[in-house]
Structure formats: C-alpha cells, structure tokens
Design a protein around this motif. Structure first.
Motif, mmCIF file in Angstrom:
data_model
loop_
_atom_site.group_PDB
_atom_site.id
_atom_site.type_symbol
_atom_site.label_atom_id
_atom_site.label_comp_id
_atom_site.label_asym_id
_atom_site.label_seq_id
_atom_site.Cartn_x
_atom_site.Cartn_y
_atom_site.Cartn_z
ATOM 1 N N GLY A 47 0.796 -1.213 0.000
ATOM 2 C CA GLY A 47 0.000 0.000 0.000
ATOM 3 C C GLY A 47 0.828 1.261 0.000
ATOM 4 O O GLY A 47 0.464 2.256 -0.624
ATOM 5 N N ALA A 48 1.949 1.234 0.673
ATOM 6 C CA ALA A 48 2.799 2.426 0.757
ATOM 7 C C ALA A 48 3.364 2.803 -0.602
ATOM 8 O O ALA A 48 3.598 3.983 -0.889
ATOM 9 C CB ALA A 48 3.928 2.194 1.747
ATOM 10 N N LYS A 49 3.585 1.796 -1.437
ATOM 11 C CA LYS A 49 4.155 2.036 -2.770
ATOM 12 C C LYS A 49 3.095 2.008 -3.862
ATOM 13 O O LYS A 49 3.417 2.167 -5.037
ATOM 14 C CB LYS A 49 5.230 0.998 -3.070
ATOM 15 C CG LYS A 49 6.433 1.088 -2.158
ATOM 16 C CD LYS A 49 7.513 0.074 -2.547
ATOM 17 C CE LYS A 49 8.743 0.219 -1.660
ATOM 18 N NZ LYS A 49 9.806 -0.756 -2.030
ATOM 19 N N ASN A 50 1.836 1.768 -3.484
ATOM 20 C CA ASN A 50 0.747 1.687 -4.468
ATOM 21 C C ASN A 50 1.111 0.716 -5.588
ATOM 22 O O ASN A 50 0.933 1.018 -6.783
ATOM 23 C CB ASN A 50 0.435 3.078 -5.039
ATOM 24 C CG ASN A 50 -1.053 3.318 -5.172
ATOM 25 O OD1 ASN A 50 -1.879 2.671 -4.546
ATOM 26 N ND2 ASN A 50 -1.405 4.285 -6.022
ATOM 27 N N THR A 51 1.604 -0.432 -5.196
ATOM 28 C CA THR A 51 2.147 -1.399 -6.151
ATOM 29 C C THR A 51 1.658 -2.806 -5.810
ATOM 30 O O THR A 51 1.542 -3.162 -4.627
ATOM 31 C CB THR A 51 3.677 -1.360 -6.137
ATOM 32 O OG1 THR A 51 4.113 -0.044 -6.524
ATOM 33 C CG2 THR A 51 4.271 -2.378 -7.100
ATOM 34 N N VAL A 52 1.394 -3.563 -6.858
ATOM 35 C CA VAL A 52 1.083 -4.989 -6.730
ATOM 36 C C VAL A 52 2.187 -5.767 -7.423
ATOM 37 O O VAL A 52 2.674 -5.361 -8.484
ATOM 38 C CB VAL A 52 -0.287 -5.295 -7.355
ATOM 39 C CG1 VAL A 52 -0.499 -6.792 -7.502
ATOM 40 C CG2 VAL A 52 -1.400 -4.692 -6.509
ATOM 41 N N TYR A 53 2.576 -6.877 -6.817
ATOM 42 C CA TYR A 53 3.661 -7.696 -7.340
ATOM 43 C C TYR A 53 3.147 -9.064 -7.760
ATOM 44 O O TYR A 53 2.169 -9.573 -7.209
ATOM 45 C CB TYR A 53 4.741 -7.872 -6.284
ATOM 46 C CG TYR A 53 5.323 -6.587 -5.787
ATOM 47 C CD1 TYR A 53 4.908 -6.027 -4.578
ATOM 48 C CD2 TYR A 53 6.289 -5.905 -6.519
ATOM 49 C CE1 TYR A 53 5.433 -4.848 -4.111
ATOM 50 C CE2 TYR A 53 6.822 -4.709 -6.060
ATOM 51 C CZ TYR A 53 6.385 -4.184 -4.859
ATOM 52 O OH TYR A 53 6.910 -3.001 -4.412
ATOM 53 N N LEU A 54 3.861 -9.664 -8.712
ATOM 54 C CA LEU A 54 3.638 -11.054 -9.058
ATOM 55 C C LEU A 54 4.996 -11.739 -9.027
ATOM 56 O O LEU A 54 5.817 -11.535 -9.923
ATOM 57 C CB LEU A 54 2.989 -11.193 -10.434
ATOM 58 C CG LEU A 54 2.614 -12.631 -10.816
ATOM 59 C CD1 LEU A 54 1.474 -13.136 -9.915
ATOM 60 C CD2 LEU A 54 2.206 -12.721 -12.281
ATOM 61 N N GLN A 55 5.240 -12.486 -7.957
ATOM 62 C CA GLN A 55 6.466 -13.253 -7.833
ATOM 63 C C GLN A 55 6.271 -14.567 -8.557
ATOM 64 O O GLN A 55 5.355 -15.331 -8.212
ATOM 65 C CB GLN A 55 6.801 -13.488 -6.361
ATOM 66 C CG GLN A 55 8.040 -14.336 -6.138
ATOM 67 C CD GLN A 55 9.309 -13.653 -6.577
ATOM 68 O OE1 GLN A 55 9.521 -12.479 -6.309
ATOM 69 N NE2 GLN A 55 10.178 -14.391 -7.269
ATOM 70 N N MET A 56 7.129 -14.832 -9.517
ATOM 71 C CA MET A 56 7.002 -16.036 -10.341
ATOM 72 C C MET A 56 8.229 -16.905 -10.141
ATOM 73 O O MET A 56 9.344 -16.494 -10.477
ATOM 74 C CB MET A 56 6.844 -15.650 -11.817
ATOM 75 C CG MET A 56 5.711 -14.658 -12.070
ATOM 76 S SD MET A 56 5.418 -14.349 -13.816
ATOM 77 C CE MET A 56 6.961 -13.573 -14.284
ATOM 78 N N ASN A 57 8.030 -18.074 -9.581
ATOM 79 C CA ASN A 57 9.106 -19.031 -9.339
ATOM 80 C C ASN A 57 8.903 -20.279 -10.172
ATOM 81 O O ASN A 57 7.808 -20.516 -10.701
ATOM 82 C CB ASN A 57 9.148 -19.397 -7.853
ATOM 83 C CG ASN A 57 9.412 -18.212 -6.961
ATOM 84 O OD1 ASN A 57 10.107 -17.271 -7.336
ATOM 85 N ND2 ASN A 57 8.855 -18.242 -5.747
ATOM 86 N N SER A 58 9.961 -21.072 -10.276
ATOM 87 C CA SER A 58 9.887 -22.342 -11.023
ATOM 88 C C SER A 58 9.272 -22.125 -12.400
ATOM 89 O O SER A 58 8.375 -22.868 -12.824
ATOM 90 C CB SER A 58 9.075 -23.372 -10.231
ATOM 91 O OG SER A 58 9.637 -23.592 -8.956
ATOM 92 N N LEU A 59 9.748 -21.122 -13.085
ATOM 93 C CA LEU A 59 9.183 -20.778 -14.388
ATOM 94 C C LEU A 59 9.434 -21.885 -15.412
ATOM 95 O O LEU A 59 10.477 -22.559 -15.384
ATOM 96 C CB LEU A 59 9.757 -19.461 -14.885
ATOM 97 C CG LEU A 59 9.187 -18.209 -14.180
ATOM 98 C CD1 LEU A 59 10.099 -17.007 -14.371
ATOM 99 C CD2 LEU A 59 7.794 -17.912 -14.697
ATOM 100 N N ILE A 60 8.482 -22.054 -16.282
ATOM 101 C CA ILE A 60 8.550 -23.037 -17.352
ATOM 102 C C ILE A 60 8.316 -22.328 -18.691
ATOM 103 O O ILE A 60 7.742 -21.218 -18.709
ATOM 104 C CB ILE A 60 7.507 -24.156 -17.145
ATOM 105 C CG1 ILE A 60 6.097 -23.577 -17.098
ATOM 106 C CG2 ILE A 60 7.817 -24.932 -15.862
ATOM 107 C CD1 ILE A 60 5.004 -24.628 -16.939
#
Length: 120
Positions: A73-86
């Motif tokens: 909320g402080a950065k007004n940002t949403v993240y998508l952490q993507m691991n084990s990418l294929i």
C-alpha cells in the motif's frame, strides 16, 4: 483516472524466477488487481487476483504454488512473484484493476504489458 505501469519482465531460464510489478498512479487501485497473460497466437488468460482491501488472493490452477501475488500500500504497487518458471509461462503479462471480481471481466484500467520469456 488510474494509470497502471508494469515492469520486471525479461528473459529467464526454465526453473528461474522473476518478479513483476504493477504500479498505480493518478489514484489508487480499485478493489481488485489482477494479472493476465497472453502468449502469441493464444487468448488472454487470467493468472492471479488480489483484493486491495483485504489481501485475499486467487490463482489459476496452472500457476498455483509457483506464483504469488502481493500488494504494498505504501508504494501503491502490486507484485507477481514467479518461481519455477517453465517455457509455457512465456507471454506478455498485463495487470488490470477493477471494482469487481475477475469473473465479471469489467476493468477500470489496464497496463501496457511486460514481456516474460522463459527459455528451455
């Protein structure tokens, strides 16, 4: 009106990780922030959703356990952490915001997209 800007895409080897960001400007997000992706020759696909108000999340089955959506909320940002990418994760990734849940398919704003390429 809110503007969304994605960042964080790139080229990564299979098994690697990337973190995508979606920053809002102009005003804050609507109640839901969703990630979609579109691969060449395919339809746009829902990936994940987060409620801006209470942080509840939802994932499509193909990314569950590998991707994590979160908010700051402080950065007004949403993240998508993507691991084990294929390689099948290769697509342009878009974020979008809506006052309604993703199954209504009604969005207030979309970002411009960021390319994710996973090499085998």
């Amino acid at each position: 009106q809110v503007q969304l800007v994605e960042s964080g895409g790139g080229l990564v080897q299979a098994g690697g990780s990337l973190r995508l960001s979606c920053e809002a400007s102009g005003r804050t997000f609507s109640n839901y922030v969703d990630w979609f992706r579109q691969a060449p020759g395919k339809e746009r696909e829902f990936v994940a959703s987060i409620s801006w108000s209470d942080g509840s999340t939802y994932y499509t089955s193909s990314v569950k356990g590998r991707f994590t959506i979160s908010r700051d909320g402080a950065k007004n940002t949403v993240y998508l952490q993507m691991n084990s990418l294929i390689p099948e994760d290769t697509a342009v990734y878009y974020c979008a915001t809506s006052s309604r849940a993703f199954w209504y398919n009604q969005y207030d704003a979309w970002g411009q997209g960021t390319q994710v390429t996973v090499s085998s």
